[in-house]
Design an enzyme around this catalytic site. Structure first.
Site, PDB file in Angstrom:
ATOM      1  CG  HIS A 121      -2.217  -0.814   1.536  1.00 19.17           C
ATOM      2  ND1 HIS A 121      -1.447  -2.441   2.113  1.00 19.17           N
ATOM      3  CD2 HIS A 121      -2.547  -1.489   0.709  1.00 19.17           C
ATOM      4  CE1 HIS A 121      -2.927  -2.868   2.356  1.00 19.17           C
ATOM      5  NE2 HIS A 121      -3.680  -2.608   1.417  1.00 19.17           N
ATOM      6  CD  GLN A 156     -13.814  -4.842  -1.921  1.00 19.69           C
ATOM      7  OE1 GLN A 156     -14.562  -3.507  -1.773  1.00 19.69           O
ATOM      8  NE2 GLN A 156     -12.949  -5.124  -1.698  1.00 19.69           N
ATOM      9  CD  GLN A 187      -9.081  -4.342  -6.517  1.00 23.85           C
ATOM     10  OE1 GLN A 187     -10.285  -3.861  -5.839  1.00 23.85           O
ATOM     11  NE2 GLN A 187      -8.520  -3.301  -6.255  1.00 23.85           N
ATOM     12  CB  VAL A 222       5.525  -4.086  -2.285  1.00 23.94           C
ATOM     13  CG1 VAL A 222       6.351  -4.274  -1.995  1.00 23.94           C
ATOM     14  CG2 VAL A 222       5.278  -3.048  -3.293  1.00 23.94           C
ATOM     15  CB  SER A 255      -4.368  -7.169   4.696  1.00 24.30           C
ATOM     16  OG  SER A 255      -3.744  -5.688   4.067  1.00 24.30           O
ATOM     17  NE  ARG A 256      -8.705 -11.656   2.223  1.00 24.94           N
ATOM     18  CZ  ARG A 256      -9.731 -10.792   0.768  1.00 24.94           C
ATOM     19  NH1 ARG A 256      -8.824 -10.308   0.411  1.00 24.94           N
ATOM     20  NH2 ARG A 256     -10.604 -10.218   1.608  1.00 24.94           N
TER      21      ARG A 256
HETATM   22  O1  PAF Z   1      -7.946  -3.546  -3.538  1.00 22.61           O
HETATM   23  C1  PAF Z   1      -8.847  -3.360  -2.208  1.00 22.61           C
HETATM   24  O2  PAF Z   1      -8.529  -2.861  -1.597  1.00 22.61           O
HETATM   25  C2  PAF Z   1     -10.380  -2.977  -2.407  1.00 22.61           C
HETATM   26  O3  PAF Z   1     -10.290  -3.616  -2.969  1.00 22.61           O
HETATM   27  C3  PAF Z   1     -10.794  -1.601  -2.604  1.00 22.61           C
HETATM   28  C4  PAF Z   1      -9.741  -0.819  -4.189  1.00 22.61           C
HETATM   29  C5  PAF Z   1      -9.789  -0.294  -1.945  1.00 22.61           C
HETATM   30  C6  PAF Z   1     -12.119  -1.303  -3.200  1.00 22.61           C
HETATM   31  O4  PAF Z   1     -13.015  -1.788  -1.324  1.00 22.61           O
END
Ligand code: PAF
Length: 292
Positions: A37, A61, A153, A176, A186-187
């Protein structure tokens, strides 16, 4: 750096930045931030004078039985990391601010969600588009940065932007990785030390695929077979999918030629991990390329 929780506060701060002639950059996240991130934040700051990051675990989502409730959260640490990285504004809304009532308008995605994660997580990409479209309307960024790890995505969002004429430039940040190749996610926090060691098999299988292609293999089926054999040889791990798709419509290819993505999703213990490699194959020349 300011942290705000309401849409009107974001609009006010962003309008003020614009009045000062600043270009606005945006990095949407679900928090529990890692270096992946933060590298997107760096890209944002290179391209814009005012950098907004959202932290919102978006319920629309996640499917039933998925990890919405237990998704890792650490807002205080996130705030500190973003401040250190020079972010100007953090938008961290409550669910009720983003969804004060049940949304009755939803997205349907043609073609791009027919393979890879799309059919396995129905509702996921429509939910991502819903929240990203809302965030784009709220923040109105000039540029938005997404990671290539979530490459399906990324391509779906880029297409939404084109189809719906959002005036925003989409920039992709490279995946990364940890020193042993595991893509940051994060998972990864769900993994025990033993599972964490096994999880490197995703990256290793992608490297094996690349080596086979560099060695002249051009059958997608053979490459997928080799990856499958390698992953199935790892205990406690099971494959959700391995696919090789073209970059235009994300449809499976048979012959490895041109621009393709090798993508996989694998359950390692409680965590569903994804990774990918995007390659350009021209004759004998095989090189890794960015997805956008
Ligand atoms: O990639 C993510 O972390 C999520 O899918 C996003 C783009 C922040 C939408 O909730």
């Amino acid at each position: 750096m300011e942290v705000v929780r309401t849409i009107s506060d974001v609009r006010q701060r962003v309008s003020a930045a614009r009045r000062e002639g600043k270009r606005v950059g945006f990095v949407p996240t679900m928090g529990y931030l890692h270096e992946g991130h933060l590298s997107l934040v760096d890209l944002c700051r290179e391209r814009a004078e005012y950098c907004v990051v959202s932290i919102f675990v978006n319920p629309t989502q996640f499917g039933p039985g998925e990890d919405y409730e237990r998704y890792p959260r650490d807002p205080e640490r996130d705030r500190r990391l973003l401040e250190e990285r020079g972010v100007d504004l953090v938008f961290a809304p409550e669910v009720g601010e983003m969804y004060p009532e049940e949304p009755l308008v939803r997205f349907r995605i043609e073609k791009l969600a027919d393979h890879l994660c799309g059919p396995r997580r129905t509702g996921h990409f429509p939910g991502v588009l819903l929240v990203v479209a809302k965030l784009f309307h709220i923040v109105q960024p000039d540029v938005a940065v997404f990671g290539q790890k979530d490459f399906q995505q990324l391509l779906i969002i880029r297409r939404m932007v084109r189809d719906l004429n959002f005036p925003v430039e989409i920039v992709a940040g490279p995946t990364v990785r940890e020193p042993d190749g595991l893509a940051m996610s994060s998972r990864n926090a769900y993994l025990s030390p033993e599972e964490r060691a096994r999880a490197t098999v995703l990256y290793r299988s992608l490297q094996r695929a690349k080596a086979l292609i560099e060695g002249g293999e051009r059958s997608a089926r053979s490459v997928i077979g080799a990856m499958r054999a390698m992953i199935e040889g790892t205990p406690g791990v099971h494959i959700d999918y391995i696919e090789i798709v073209d970059l235009e419509e994300l449809r499976p290819v048979e012959r490895l030629e041109g621009r393709v993505a090798i993508a996989l999703a694998v359950y390692v213990g409680p965590a569903r991990l994804i990774d990918n490699l995007v390659l350009e194959i021209r004759g004998d020349d095989v090189r890794e390329i960015p997805a956008l």
